[in-house]
Scaffold this active site. Structure first.
Site, short mmCIF file in Angstrom:
data_model
loop_
_atom_site.label_atom_id
_atom_site.label_comp_id
_atom_site.label_asym_id
_atom_site.label_seq_id
_atom_site.Cartn_x
_atom_site.Cartn_y
_atom_site.Cartn_z
N ARG A 121 0.81 -1.22 0.00
CA ARG A 121 0.00 0.00 0.00
C ARG A 121 0.84 1.27 0.00
O ARG A 121 0.38 2.33 0.42
CB ARG A 121 -0.99 0.00 1.17
CG ARG A 121 -2.02 -1.12 1.09
CD ARG A 121 -3.11 -0.94 2.14
NE ARG A 121 -4.13 -1.97 2.00
CZ ARG A 121 -4.11 -3.14 2.63
NH1 ARG A 121 -3.11 -3.40 3.47
NH2 ARG A 121 -5.07 -4.02 2.45
N LYS A 143 3.04 11.20 -11.19
CA LYS A 143 2.25 10.30 -12.03
C LYS A 143 3.06 9.04 -12.34
O LYS A 143 4.21 9.12 -12.78
CB LYS A 143 1.84 10.98 -13.34
CG LYS A 143 0.66 11.92 -13.19
CD LYS A 143 0.16 12.39 -14.55
CE LYS A 143 -1.09 13.24 -14.41
NZ LYS A 143 -1.61 13.72 -15.71
N GLU A 185 9.40 17.58 -25.22
CA GLU A 185 8.72 17.95 -23.98
C GLU A 185 9.18 19.32 -23.48
O GLU A 185 8.41 20.05 -22.86
CB GLU A 185 8.97 16.88 -22.90
CG GLU A 185 8.30 15.54 -23.17
CD GLU A 185 6.82 15.52 -22.84
OE1 GLU A 185 6.27 16.57 -22.45
OE2 GLU A 185 6.20 14.46 -22.97
N LYS A 227 6.74 22.92 -14.07
CA LYS A 227 5.92 21.75 -13.71
C LYS A 227 5.66 21.72 -12.21
O LYS A 227 4.55 21.39 -11.78
CB LYS A 227 6.60 20.46 -14.15
CG LYS A 227 5.71 19.25 -13.86
CD LYS A 227 6.06 18.02 -14.64
CE LYS A 227 4.99 16.96 -14.48
NZ LYS A 227 5.34 15.70 -15.17
N GLU A 238 -7.37 17.88 -11.01
CA GLU A 238 -8.78 18.03 -10.68
C GLU A 238 -9.31 19.42 -11.02
O GLU A 238 -10.51 19.60 -11.20
CB GLU A 238 -9.00 17.74 -9.19
CG GLU A 238 -8.71 16.29 -8.82
CD GLU A 238 -8.69 16.06 -7.32
OE1 GLU A 238 -8.95 14.91 -6.91
OE2 GLU A 238 -8.39 17.00 -6.56
N ARG A 242 -3.45 21.24 -14.41
CA ARG A 242 -2.45 20.23 -14.75
C ARG A 242 -2.72 19.59 -16.11
O ARG A 242 -1.81 19.09 -16.76
CB ARG A 242 -2.38 19.16 -13.66
CG ARG A 242 -1.25 18.17 -13.89
CD ARG A 242 -0.92 17.34 -12.68
NE ARG A 242 0.21 16.46 -12.97
CZ ARG A 242 0.86 15.74 -12.07
NH1 ARG A 242 0.50 15.81 -10.80
NH2 ARG A 242 1.86 14.96 -12.42
N ASN A 246 -0.77 18.06 -20.81
CA ASN A 246 -1.08 17.03 -21.82
C ASN A 246 -1.18 17.61 -23.23
O ASN A 246 -1.66 16.93 -24.14
CB ASN A 246 -2.39 16.32 -21.46
CG ASN A 246 -2.22 15.37 -20.30
OD1 ASN A 246 -1.22 14.69 -20.18
ND2 ASN A 246 -3.21 15.35 -19.42
N HIS A 249 -0.59 15.38 -26.15
CA HIS A 249 -0.45 14.01 -25.67
C HIS A 249 -1.61 13.09 -26.03
O HIS A 249 -1.42 11.88 -26.14
CB HIS A 249 -0.22 14.00 -24.17
CG HIS A 249 1.18 14.35 -23.78
ND1 HIS A 249 1.78 15.54 -24.14
CD2 HIS A 249 2.13 13.65 -23.09
CE1 HIS A 249 3.02 15.56 -23.66
NE2 HIS A 249 3.26 14.44 -23.04
N HIS A 253 -0.46 9.69 -27.57
CA HIS A 253 -0.73 8.37 -27.01
C HIS A 253 -1.43 7.47 -28.03
O HIS A 253 -1.16 6.27 -28.09
CB HIS A 253 -1.59 8.51 -25.75
CG HIS A 253 -0.85 9.09 -24.59
ND1 HIS A 253 -1.49 9.47 -23.43
CD2 HIS A 253 0.47 9.36 -24.40
CE1 HIS A 253 -0.59 9.96 -22.58
NE2 HIS A 253 0.59 9.90 -23.15
N HIS A 265 8.33 8.22 -27.16
CA HIS A 265 7.24 9.06 -26.67
C HIS A 265 7.38 10.50 -27.16
O HIS A 265 6.42 11.10 -27.64
CB HIS A 265 7.21 9.02 -25.15
CG HIS A 265 6.19 9.92 -24.53
ND1 HIS A 265 4.83 9.77 -24.73
CD2 HIS A 265 6.33 11.03 -23.75
CE1 HIS A 265 4.18 10.71 -24.08
NE2 HIS A 265 5.06 11.49 -23.48
#
Length: 369
Positions: A121, A143, A185, A227, A238, A242, A246, A249, A253, A265
């Protein structure tokens, strides 16, 4: 030495950027070792290129690395390799008061980070990125993920490290293709919110890729600082802030998954950045000149900019379906990051999938051209 703090309350951590830092890693990693031993997860390529430096740096502080070596490549970031890594960590007696060192590029950071997040955990994590892409993006922010048959980074967790140690000297042994991929990036940060930094990239990108140490350190520090600020404001994506990270991206992806991760990538991100700006220009959101400027710079540093360069056989509908699985989708619409211009990225939550498919089909070179 540059120190950037990621401000997350009692989970705040430093990002230490220092040329030659790997040679003295033991001093910085000693607080995270137990009984003189520290578990290091890496891959064969990184071990061959930088393993002796890390070992010597740890030995200087009386530490011994206990290494777990993973096969290099994105194909190792899957369920089976995760399961084997968890078994290896368990066999070494790694407990909740231990730290795992993720020593490598983005794949290692993601895989080892996810293992750390779920083992018992949650155990401690230290990120020691060795690729340009991981230094400016993957190692900071918490992440972690693995890929599944449905797409890239489909299973993962937020798990912040206790420390990020960046030694730009590691880039000296990196193949030029890997450097270019990481550079995509770097460019992304300018395109999100800093037009002056994008102009800096246009002027300094070639010397950065050619090995200019000052340019590398300046770019890494600026990207990490940007960042860190975004993560501190919106750690779990949320509030939408952030999500700007992306940019390009969602397309990238889909391209990666469709090509079986044949592209690096950052190569897929370069194409994705161009697609995001072309779509923005088509909708009248940003000047066509800005889209052309993005493509021109990425092409100038030998990064791919078109779907045809990816060697894709898939049509727009199939790629749009990949995008649907990659990002939140509802009622046939997805979230994308678009731009009102260079340095003016924003979130759009209602782009119709059929519109994306048609746009992607228009990006293909006609067979008789």
């Amino acid at each position: 030495m540059t120190l950037v703090n990621v401000e997350l309350g009692d989970r705040a951590y430093p990002v230490r950027i220092e040329s030659g830092g790997l040679d003295w890693a033991g001093q910085m990693l000693a607080p995270y070792a137990r009984d003189g031993r520290i578990v290091v997860v890496t891959d064969r390529n990184v071990l061959a290129a930088q393993g002796d430096r890390l070992t010597a740096g740890l030995n200087r502080a009386g530490l011994e690395p206990d290494g777990i070596v993973i096969a290099p490549g994105e194909e190792s970031k899957d369920w089976s390799h995760l399961a084997r890594l968890i078994d290896d960590l368990t066999a070494r007696g790694v407990g909740r008061d231990d730290h795992i060192v993720a020593f490598g590029g983005g794949m290692i950071g993601d895989l080892a980070g996810f293992a750390a997040s779920i083992l018992k955990r949650g155990v401690g994590l230290v990120q020691v990125p060795t690729s340009l892409l991981a230094m400016v993006d993957g190692a900071v922010g918490g992440k972690t993920a693995i890929n599944t048959t449905a797409g890239k980074n489909m299973v993962g967790a937020f798990h912040q490290p206790s420390l990020v140690l960046i030694d730009p000297d590691c880039l000296d042994s990196l193949p030029v293709r890997e450097l270019r991929a990481g550079y995509a990036e770097i460019v992304k940060y300018g395109l999100i919110s800093d037009p002056d930094f994008f102009a800096w990239c246009e002027a300094n990108g070639p010397i950065l890729l050619a090995g200019d140490q000052a340019a590398r350190e300046q770019a890494i520090a600026l990207c990490v600082g940007m960042k860190a600020a975004i993560v501190a404001e919106d750690e779990r994506d949320e509030a939408g802030r952030r999500a700007l990270l992306n940019l390009g991206h969602s397309f990238a992806h889909a391209i990666e998954a469709e090509t079986g991760y044949r592209l690096l990538h950052g190569e897929a991100v370069a194409i994705g950045l161009c697609l995001a700006f072309r779509l923005s220009a088509e909708h009248g959101l940003c000047p066509a000149e800005d889209a052309e400027r993005v493509e021109s710079h990425l092409r100038a540093v030998a990064l791919p900019t078109t779907l045809d360069e990816a060697g894709l056989a898939a049509d727009g509908e199939r790629l749009a379906e990949r995008i649907r699985h990659d990002k939140k989708a509802a009622n046939g619409k997805v979230r994308l990051i678009l731009a009102r211009g260079i340095g003016q990225a924003f979130v759009v939550d209602d782009v119709p999938l059929d519109e994306i498919a048609a746009f992607l089909d228009r990006q293909r070179q006609p067979l008789d051209a």
